[in-house]
Motif scaffolding. Structure first.
Motif, mmCIF file in Angstrom:
data_model
loop_
_atom_site.group_PDB
_atom_site.id
_atom_site.type_symbol
_atom_site.label_atom_id
_atom_site.label_comp_id
_atom_site.label_asym_id
_atom_site.label_seq_id
_atom_site.Cartn_x
_atom_site.Cartn_y
_atom_site.Cartn_z
ATOM 1 N N GLU A 1 36.826 56.155 36.993
ATOM 2 C CA GLU A 1 35.720 56.570 35.968
ATOM 3 C C GLU A 1 36.193 56.647 34.505
ATOM 4 N N ALA B 1 31.946 49.144 43.414
ATOM 5 C CA ALA B 1 32.422 49.023 41.856
ATOM 6 C C ALA B 1 33.624 49.866 41.520
ATOM 7 N N LYS B 2 33.635 51.137 41.977
ATOM 8 C CA LYS B 2 34.816 51.975 42.092
ATOM 9 C C LYS B 2 36.115 51.335 42.783
ATOM 10 N N ARG C 1 31.374 51.201 33.223
ATOM 11 C CA ARG C 1 31.162 52.617 34.316
ATOM 12 C C ARG C 1 30.772 51.637 35.771
ATOM 13 N N ALA C 2 31.424 52.342 36.773
ATOM 14 C CA ALA C 2 31.197 52.068 38.170
ATOM 15 C C ALA C 2 30.217 52.911 38.590
ATOM 16 N N GLU C 3 28.949 52.321 39.089
ATOM 17 C CA GLU C 3 27.685 52.870 39.570
ATOM 18 C C GLU C 3 27.677 52.871 41.076
ATOM 19 N N SER C 4 28.943 52.524 41.759
ATOM 20 C CA SER C 4 28.594 52.324 43.330
ATOM 21 C C SER C 4 29.985 52.482 43.842
ATOM 22 N N GLU D 1 35.096 54.643 31.702
ATOM 23 C CA GLU D 1 33.925 54.925 31.048
ATOM 24 C C GLU D 1 34.236 55.490 29.827
#
Length: 128
Positions: free
Chosen positions: A25, A40-41, A34-37, A28
């Motif tokens: 994160e 994604a991370k 931005r990792a939203e899941s 960001e």
């Protein structure tokens, strides 16, 4: 000069890799990514954290074994040309200029140029 340059690169890549493996994160805050899941991370951990750590490990090997120096310097030249090319594309196609973009681009172009110049001085390992 070569050992100092490789040491610097190993530290830079290890620092980036460790931070982004543990805290994806963080991207960001300075890059707007931005990792939203969870998926994604995991992708950010792999591509920014894991890949950067792998580059740091290969670079560290070139500090230990001379036969790794040419391939690692070549790897950095190619890697940084690719990163700079992609970043320049984003700069012109997406109007993606920011202090982060310019800082990263400076590192990438500088590293590519230094690596290309060093390739003329570093001897490739002899094939067996």
């Amino acid at each position: 000069m070569l050992r100092g340059y490789l040491g610097f690169l190993a530290l830079v890549w290890a620092g980036i890799g460790l931070v982004l493996l543990v805290m994806p994160e963080a991207l960001e805050g300075y890059a707007g990514v931005r990792a939203e899941s969870g998926v994604a991370k995991a992708e950010l951990r792999a591509m920014y954290g894991g890949l950067s750590l792998a580059v740091a490990m290969a670079t560290s090997m070139a500090l230990i074994r001379a036969c790794w120096q040419f391939p690692v310097v070549f790897m950095h030249a190619v890697l940084c040309v690719g990163l700079a090319g992609g970043r320049l594309s984003g700069l012109f196609l997406d109007d993606a200029g920011s202090p982060y973009t310019y800082g990263a681009l400076s590192f990438e172009v500088g590293s590519a140029l230094i690596s290309i110049l060093l390739l003329r001085k570093v001897q490739p390992a002899q094939e067996t």
